[in-house]
Scaffold this active site. Structure first.
Site, mmCIF file in Angstrom:
data_model
loop_
_atom_site.group_PDB
_atom_site.id
_atom_site.type_symbol
_atom_site.label_atom_id
_atom_site.label_comp_id
_atom_site.label_asym_id
_atom_site.label_seq_id
_atom_site.Cartn_x
_atom_site.Cartn_y
_atom_site.Cartn_z
ATOM 1 N N VAL A 182 0.972 -0.942 -0.152
ATOM 2 C CA VAL A 182 -0.005 0.043 0.041
ATOM 3 C C VAL A 182 1.026 1.230 -0.023
ATOM 4 O O VAL A 182 1.500 1.497 0.911
ATOM 5 C CB VAL A 182 -0.911 0.008 1.231
ATOM 6 C CG1 VAL A 182 -1.836 1.155 1.302
ATOM 7 C CG2 VAL A 182 -1.643 -1.239 1.190
ATOM 8 N N ASP A 183 0.933 1.917 -1.183
ATOM 9 C CA ASP A 183 1.856 3.061 -1.434
ATOM 10 C C ASP A 183 0.821 4.303 -1.203
ATOM 11 O O ASP A 183 -0.263 4.159 -1.988
ATOM 12 C CB ASP A 183 2.566 3.187 -2.845
ATOM 13 C CG ASP A 183 3.369 1.924 -2.755
ATOM 14 O OD1 ASP A 183 3.658 0.992 -1.960
ATOM 15 O OD2 ASP A 183 4.318 2.088 -3.741
#
EC number: 5.3.1.16
Length: 242
Positions: free
Chosen positions: A9-10
């Site tokens: 999850v960026d």
């Protein structure tokens, strides 16, 4: 098989995104980071890879959101992005994250990273992002835009300083869905006793299975981003294939 998959999850400006080759400005948004994190947990993830890209690019912080994500999950989280000193490291660990990855500071502050590795042990991993420049693997810092030195020299130093885990990214592969750089990952693993996490380029279940074949060489996990968000396969399918 104990090969571990870490869905990524960026985060940019509070939104889950993916970049192309790590370049600022190439963001494609995928909505709520918490929703994404919960989805990966639901599909069977045992670890989550959470990246604060604003902190990595020195343009802000998503710390409160990171803390919220960790609090809402029952699985292990590793945090990365902008961890460059004692204050930011303690802040990251205070979220309850199981592991914190350090990139730029491991390249630019050798004495500090040695102290941190001695103090926190395997709660710390080092992010090694590289580009092949004129036939030589060069490490990249500051959001992958600055040169951090020769890969093999950096590895040798960090190995001697006690690093137990490297997250290795071929920047040219990241976010491209073009397949991981297996040769690079195996070469890095052969050069260190530390565990290696493969990052960048995974696009198919075959990619995942090929990486898992080298678990006995020290490549014990892989980070998957765009392939999951683009629906190339589900995390559940990948875990079942292993």
């Amino acid at each position: 098989m104990t090969f571990t998959l870490l869905p990524a999850v960026d985060v940019v400006d509070g939104q889950a995104v993916r970049l192309d080759q790590g370049e600022a400005g190439t963001e494609k948004s995928y909505g709520s980071p918490i929703a994404a994190a919960l989805k990966w947990q639901e599909q069977g993830a045992s670890w989550l890879h959470f990246v604060d890209l604003d902190a990595a690019f020195n343009r802000g912080s998503n710390h409160e959101l990171m803390a919220e994500v960790v609090k809402n999950l029952d699985i292990n989280v590793e945090l990365t992005g902008g961890i460059r000193d004692d204050a930011s490291l303690k802040r990251a660990l205070a979220t309850g994250a199981r592991r914190v990855n350090i990139g730029t500071a491991a390249l630019e502050k050798p004495e500090w990273i040695e102290k941190v590795l001695g103090e926190y042990g395997d709660a710390i991993a080092v992010d090694i992002a590289v580009r092949n420049i004129d036939g030589q693997w060069r490490t990249r810092g500051n959001g992958w835009v600055s040169d951090g030195g020769d890969l093999w020299e950096v590895l040798e130093r960090l190995d001697s300083q006690g690093c137990t885990r490297f997250v290795v990214t071929d920047v040219s592969k990241d976010g491209t869905l073009s397949g991981p750089n297996i040769d690079l990952l195996r070469d890095v693993s052969a050069a260190t006793d530390a565990k290696v996490v493969a990052s960048g380029g995974i696009s198919t279940l075959e990619d995942v299975l090929e990486l898992a074949r080298y678990e006995d060489e020290g490549i014990d996990s892989a980070i998957i981003g765009k392939a999951l968000y683009e629906g190339r396969f589900t995390l559940k399918e990948a875990l079942a294939a292993l």
